[in-house]
Design an enzyme around this catalytic site. Structure first.
Site, PDB file in Angstrom:
ATOM      1  N   ALA A 176      12.645   2.420 -17.116  1.00 33.08           N
ATOM      2  CA  ALA A 176      11.868   2.904 -16.122  1.00 33.08           C
ATOM      3  C   ALA A 176      11.695   2.219 -14.724  1.00 33.08           C
ATOM      4  O   ALA A 176      12.664   0.876 -14.051  1.00 33.08           O
ATOM      5  CB  ALA A 176      10.884   3.237 -16.222  1.00 33.08           C
ATOM      6  N   ASN A 177      11.598   2.912 -13.779  1.00 34.45           N
ATOM      7  CA  ASN A 177      11.096   1.788 -12.113  1.00 34.45           C
ATOM      8  C   ASN A 177       9.494   1.787 -12.108  1.00 34.45           C
ATOM      9  O   ASN A 177       8.995   2.878 -12.847  1.00 34.45           O
ATOM     10  CB  ASN A 177      11.805   2.014 -11.418  1.00 34.45           C
ATOM     11  CG  ASN A 177      11.989   3.283 -10.959  1.00 34.45           C
ATOM     12  OD1 ASN A 177      11.570   3.925 -10.322  1.00 34.45           O
ATOM     13  ND2 ASN A 177      13.545   3.771 -10.644  1.00 34.45           N
ATOM     14  N   ARG A 178       9.461   1.306 -11.140  1.00 39.34           N
ATOM     15  CA  ARG A 178       7.793   1.414 -10.601  1.00 39.34           C
ATOM     16  C   ARG A 178       7.292   1.746  -9.209  1.00 39.34           C
ATOM     17  O   ARG A 178       6.322   2.176  -8.638  1.00 39.34           O
ATOM     18  CB  ARG A 178       7.873  -0.098  -9.846  1.00 39.34           C
ATOM     19  CG  ARG A 178       7.737  -1.488 -10.711  1.00 39.34           C
ATOM     20  CD  ARG A 178       7.465  -2.783 -10.346  1.00 39.34           C
ATOM     21  NE  ARG A 178       7.567  -3.843 -10.566  1.00 39.34           N
ATOM     22  CZ  ARG A 178       7.262  -4.472 -11.837  1.00 39.34           C
ATOM     23  NH1 ARG A 178       6.092  -3.639 -12.328  1.00 39.34           N
ATOM     24  NH2 ARG A 178       7.231  -5.974 -12.222  1.00 39.34           N
ATOM     25  N   SER A 179       8.426   3.346  -9.052  1.00 43.63           N
ATOM     26  CA  SER A 179       8.182   4.270  -8.045  1.00 43.63           C
ATOM     27  C   SER A 179       6.965   4.943  -8.472  1.00 43.63           C
ATOM     28  O   SER A 179       7.106   5.363  -9.606  1.00 43.63           O
ATOM     29  CB  SER A 179       9.025   4.980  -7.571  1.00 43.63           C
ATOM     30  OG  SER A 179       8.741   5.760  -6.814  1.00 43.63           O
TER      31      SER A 179
END
Ligand code: C5P
Length: 399
Positions: free
Chosen positions: A207-210
């Protein structure tokens, strides 16, 4: 279509006998698609119950500067509002507003907002004709406040004269008039929001931090300017009223949704942080810890925006984002040209208060044939407003 659709209207109710008619105004605003936020003064509670307004409006009634969850409800309400209407407006409210006195939630909100304000005075004829009230109204008019003049008719106590609250339809028409048709009316705006999640196995993802907050702010702003909005999202934030939500998780799902929606999309804003790589093979079971750390081979995801850019329709406006840590402007500029974008929103995700997960952002807006615009640190809704201002400018054609 009503200019009220998707707009946030703060309705201030003050303590006059006509307060009961505010209930009808709120109901009509809700019926026309507005998101109605009621605020009552203490005196208004002498005339109508909180429950009545809370039940009919889109949110529970707010009355106090002090007992709400938000520490600064007056600025929050003022910033959220597309318009504020005070119905009825007593002589006291008009006087306080004209003098700039902020004694309660409603007067604070009126001073804290930059949205258009409509006041609907209602009072006994002698008060309505008093020079102090006339002067206060003149000051407010001069400052751009819209005054919906009262009607003549039967007043409380049986007297007949001027000062009776305007009919609800006249008040609603005045609010519609100040909102105008919206500069994105008749446009389909497609917005993506959040980070994609790419499965490794049956339980794990990359995943990513958005957070999706910037995309949601753009969707809300587009709605408030009259657009039809499709929000393609990977996150579970509250959906802005009247947005159509398409929930996705992976880059592949987002691609299918975006390609489908962009067929009718006049404006496509790719605010989502789409993964650039995903695991080539996805285990359909949970990989066992005992089997040791797996070796994950990654493959590139399809670049959704680049493929939209490659077959952009005439009249379609494509907006991309560039979240960078180094050489922000150079990278954003290159990305804009490579992906055939009309606008790219560049943010330096390493700067304080900027980008992922924050409620604030600071961006540079780059266009192929116009000077760059830089917006300093501000809330994400204001960033959304600036982005859509540029979109409107692009769509209005060369000067
Ligand atoms: O090239 P980069 O991934 O940094 O570009 C960012 C922009 O491209 C964002 O607007 C993002 O939504 C979009 N994007 C995309 N598909 C990808 C990766 C990014 O549409 N696979």
């Amino acid at each position: 279509m009503s200019a009220l659709r998707g707009r946030t209207i703060v309705v201030g109710v003050t303590g006059g006998i006509a307060a009961y008619k505010a209930v009808e105004v709120c109901r009509r605003l809700v019926d026309l698609g507005a998101h109605v936020v009621p605020v009552m003064t203490d005196a208004a509670e002498q005339f109508i119950g909180r429950t009545t307004l809370s039940a009919l409006c889109s949110e529970p009634v707010q009355t106090s500067l002090w007992d709400e969850v938000s520490p600064i409800p007056h600025t929050v309400l003022g910033q959220r509002a597309d318009a504020i209407v005070v119905v009825p407006a007593t002589a006291h409210l008009l006087g306080a507003y004209a003098a700039g006195l902020s004694t309660d939630l409603l007067t604070n909100t009126l001073l804290a907002t930059r949205a258009p304000v409509v006041v609907c005075p209602a009072m006994h004829t002698e008060m309505w004709e008093h020079p102090a009230v006339r002067d206060n109204l003149a000051v407010l008019r001069q400052r751009g406040v819209i005054v919906v003049e009262p009607d003549e008719g039967r007043l409380a106590g049986g007297d007949v004269g001027s000062g009776r609250l305007a009919a609800p339809e006249r008040i609603v028409a005045a609010i519609e008039a100040v909102l105008g048709s919206g500069d994105l009316a008749d446009l389909h705006v497609v917005v993506t929001a959040g980070g994609t999640r790419e499965p490794i196995d049956a339980v794990r993802v990359i995943a990513n931090r958005s957070s999706g907050k910037q995309g949601y702010a753009i969707a809300a702003e587009a709605l408030s300017r009259g657009a039809t909005v499709t929000l393609i999202s990977t996150v579970d934030l509250p959906t802005p009223t009247h947005a159509r939500l398409v929930r996705v998780e992976t880059a592949a799902q987002m691609q299918i949704a975006v390609e489908h929606e962009s067929e009718s999309g006049d404006v496509v804003v790719m605010a989502a942080a789409v993964a650039d790589f995903r695991p080539r093979a996805v285990a359909d079971h949970k990989i066992k810890k005992a089997d040791g750390p797996p070796e994950i081979v990654l493959e590139p995801t399809p670049d959704i925006l680049a493929s939209l850019g490659a077959r952009k329709r005439a009249g379609q406006t494509l907006v991309g984002f560039a979240a960078e840590t180094d050489d922000l402007i150079a990278h954003a500029e290159a990305k804009m040209r490579r992906k055939n974008l009309d606008l790219i929103v560049a943010n330096d995700v390493r700067a304080a208060g900027v980008g992922f997960q924050h409620d604030t952002n600071a961006v540079s807006l780059l266009r192929p044939d116009a000077p760059m615009v830089t917006i300093g640190l501000t809330d994400k809704r204001s960033i959304a407003r600036a982005i859509l201002d540029v979109v409107v400018d692009i769509r209005s054609g060369p000067k």
